[in-house]
Every structure is written in C-alpha cells, then in structure tokens.
Scaffold this motif. Structure first.
Motif, short mmCIF file in Angstrom:
data_model
loop_
_atom_site.label_atom_id
_atom_site.label_comp_id
_atom_site.label_asym_id
_atom_site.label_seq_id
_atom_site.Cartn_x
_atom_site.Cartn_y
_atom_site.Cartn_z
N SER A 1 5.37 42.14 11.33
CA SER A 1 6.70 42.63 11.63
C SER A 1 7.76 41.78 11.59
CB SER A 1 6.45 43.59 12.85
OG SER A 1 5.96 42.59 13.94
N PRO B 1 11.55 45.80 6.91
CA PRO B 1 12.46 46.50 7.69
C PRO B 1 12.06 46.16 9.12
CG PRO B 1 12.15 47.66 5.74
CD PRO B 1 11.01 46.88 5.89
N PHE B 2 12.99 46.14 9.98
CA PHE B 2 12.51 46.27 11.38
C PHE B 2 11.90 47.43 11.69
CE2 PHE B 2 13.72 47.05 16.11
CZ PHE B 2 13.27 45.96 16.66
N ASN B 3 12.22 48.50 11.28
CA ASN B 3 11.27 49.83 11.74
C ASN B 3 10.06 50.03 11.16
OD1 ASN B 3 12.41 50.41 9.36
ND2 ASN B 3 12.92 52.41 9.82
N GLU B 4 9.46 48.94 10.48
CA GLU B 4 8.05 49.09 9.77
C GLU B 4 7.17 47.92 10.14
OE1 GLU B 4 9.43 50.61 5.45
OE2 GLU B 4 8.31 48.81 5.42
N ARG C 1 9.17 42.04 16.06
CA ARG C 1 8.66 43.20 16.88
C ARG C 1 7.21 42.63 17.19
NH1 ARG C 1 9.72 48.57 17.36
NH2 ARG C 1 11.05 48.42 15.36
N ARG D 1 3.85 51.75 21.50
CA ARG D 1 3.01 52.83 20.75
C ARG D 1 1.84 52.19 20.38
NH1 ARG D 1 2.91 55.62 15.82
NH2 ARG D 1 4.99 54.57 15.13
N GLY E 1 8.17 49.14 21.26
CA GLY E 1 8.99 50.44 21.25
C GLY E 1 8.37 51.41 20.33
N ARG E 2 9.22 52.40 19.92
CA ARG E 2 8.40 53.76 19.12
C ARG E 2 9.17 53.87 18.08
NH1 ARG E 2 5.30 55.97 22.68
NH2 ARG E 2 5.56 57.88 21.61
N ASP E 3 10.04 53.19 17.57
CA ASP E 3 10.79 53.45 16.39
C ASP E 3 10.36 52.59 14.98
OD1 ASP E 3 11.54 50.90 17.69
OD2 ASP E 3 13.68 50.94 16.78
N TRP E 4 9.16 52.80 14.86
CA TRP E 4 8.42 52.07 13.65
C TRP E 4 7.50 53.15 12.99
CZ3 TRP E 4 3.40 51.62 14.56
CH2 TRP E 4 2.89 51.82 15.95
N THR E 5 7.00 52.74 11.91
CA THR E 5 6.11 53.39 11.24
C THR E 5 5.08 52.36 10.36
OG1 THR E 5 7.75 53.41 9.14
CG2 THR E 5 7.53 55.24 10.66
#
Length: 231
Positions: free
Chosen positions: A107, A6-9, A110, A203, A221-225
């Motif tokens: 990623s 996923p884009f947020n990982e 990203r 981040r 970005g900051r929207d990831w884990t």
C-alpha cells in the motif's frame, strides 16, 4: 517503469514458492545479514530455501513500486519486528507464508497486515482457548466437523492480520477483540476492547485464497479496496 499504487488501493500478491527455483535465483549479495540469519534458524534445508525464495520474490514485488533494483532494497524492523522498507518508507508492505504459498500486501502510506493459513489438523480448541475471545469461542462451541475448522481458520487469519496491521503482533490482547467467522465477510472486525475507535479506524476483510487456504487483510482506514496481482 515504477508501478503506481493509488492511496485508496491495497495490492495483494499471491506467489507459489517452488524450491526447485531456488538455485536458479539465489545470489548471496541479494540477501542482507538479517535475512540470512533468519533463514539459518530453520531446521530443514527445504524451509530455509523456501524462506529465501520468498524474500527474493518479495524484493522483486517491492522493486516494482520503488524503481530500485531488488538487491538495493533495504529493510528495518519496528519495535515488534514488523518489517519496514527503509529505502522507501512510504511504500508499506506485509507478508505471510503458509506451506508453499506467499501472500504480500502493498500500500501507499497505509498500514496493512495480511495472513494466510493452509487447512490442517490442529488442536483447534487448545489454540482457540488461549487466543480467541469469549464471543469467538462461543461460536466454535456450536459448530462441528468441517464447519468448525472453517470457522477456526477464518477467525485465526482475521485476528492475525489485524494485529500485524497494528504492528504489535501477539503482544496485543488477542482475547480482547472479536472478528466475524462468516465466509465472504468484508468487514469482520466486530469490536476491540482496547480501542473504541477500532471499527471506524480499521477494516479487516476476508480475501481470495486458493482452495484449501484461508486469508485475511487488515488496513488502516475504510476508504480502500483490494486489487489482486500475480508475479
């Protein structure tokens, strides 16, 4: 089956490199001329084997995301030497070695940078004086013994992960930005004189590492884990 990301990982892979495996996995057609050339610059045969084994493991990891055979992956380099997966440019990656440990960040579209360092006896003061900010050196000056070494390696890995994510490496003004030295900190970029938006555009975080190692990850970005994986 292609591995979904996923884009947020940001996926973090940890691989131990045992050079005894090398003769079992080495296939001359696997490595491109650039990889062989880099391997041949190592002064010892063990380091050469470890590098090529690491590239083999990297190819295996990236093949999971692309659906391509590890042998078919093609790489190119940016202006400052950061590797790009030319055969599938939306899959971004970065890698780092220390001793027998390889860490890889993957990623989807990203930018990311990763670093790992094994605890060792170095001239902390000499290195820190050249590349750490005044704020970071002020922290080190107040610490002694193990606390000082821990702080040095946390700062070092976090700074290197950040400049690797930027894609500029040590051409960046290393003394112009500061990171936290605190253990377990997941938002360590304090300021960057070259970019007022850095703290909201990137981040940098400490990541899990085996005992005796220090590791950090930086990503846009900051929207990831982080999601941890093992090969």
């Amino acid at each position: 089956m292609v591995e979904s990301i996923p884009f947020n990982e940001v996926h973090i892979w940890t691989v131990w490199l045992n050079t005894d495996e090398f003769d079992l996995c080495e296939n001359p057609t696997t490595f491109c001329a650039e990889e062989v050339g880099r391997a041949d610059r190592f002064k010892s045969e063990q380091l050469r084997k470890r590098f090529l084994l690491g590239r083999s493991k990297l190819r295996c990891i990236l093949s999971l995301y692309t659906g391509c055979s590890p042998d078919d992956l093609r790489f190119s380099c940016g202006s400052h030497g950061k590797s790009v997966l030319a055969s599938c440019p939306t899959i971004k990656f970065n890698q780092a070695y220390s001793s027998s440990l390889l860490v890889v960040a993957v990623s989807h579209d990203r930018e990311a940078g990763i670093d790992v360092e094994k605890n060792r006896n170095d001239d902390f003061g000499g290195v820190a004086g050249r590349v750490f900010s005044d704020r970071e050196n002020s922290v080190l000056a107040k610490l002694r013994g193990r606390d000082r070494a821990d702080a040095f390696f946390r700062i070092w890995t976090r700074k290197e992960a950040y400049v690797k994510a930027l894609g500029v490496g040590f051409s960046y003004a290393m003394q112009g930005f500061s990171v936290s030295w605190l253990a377990g900190d997941t938002d360590v970029l304090l300021c960057d004189e070259a970019s007022e938006a850095a703290a909201t555009s990137w981040r940098v975080t400490e990541i899990n590492a085996p005992a005796g190692y220090y590791a950090a990850l930086a990503a846009a970005g900051r929207d990831w884990t982080c999601r941890y994986r093992q090969l």
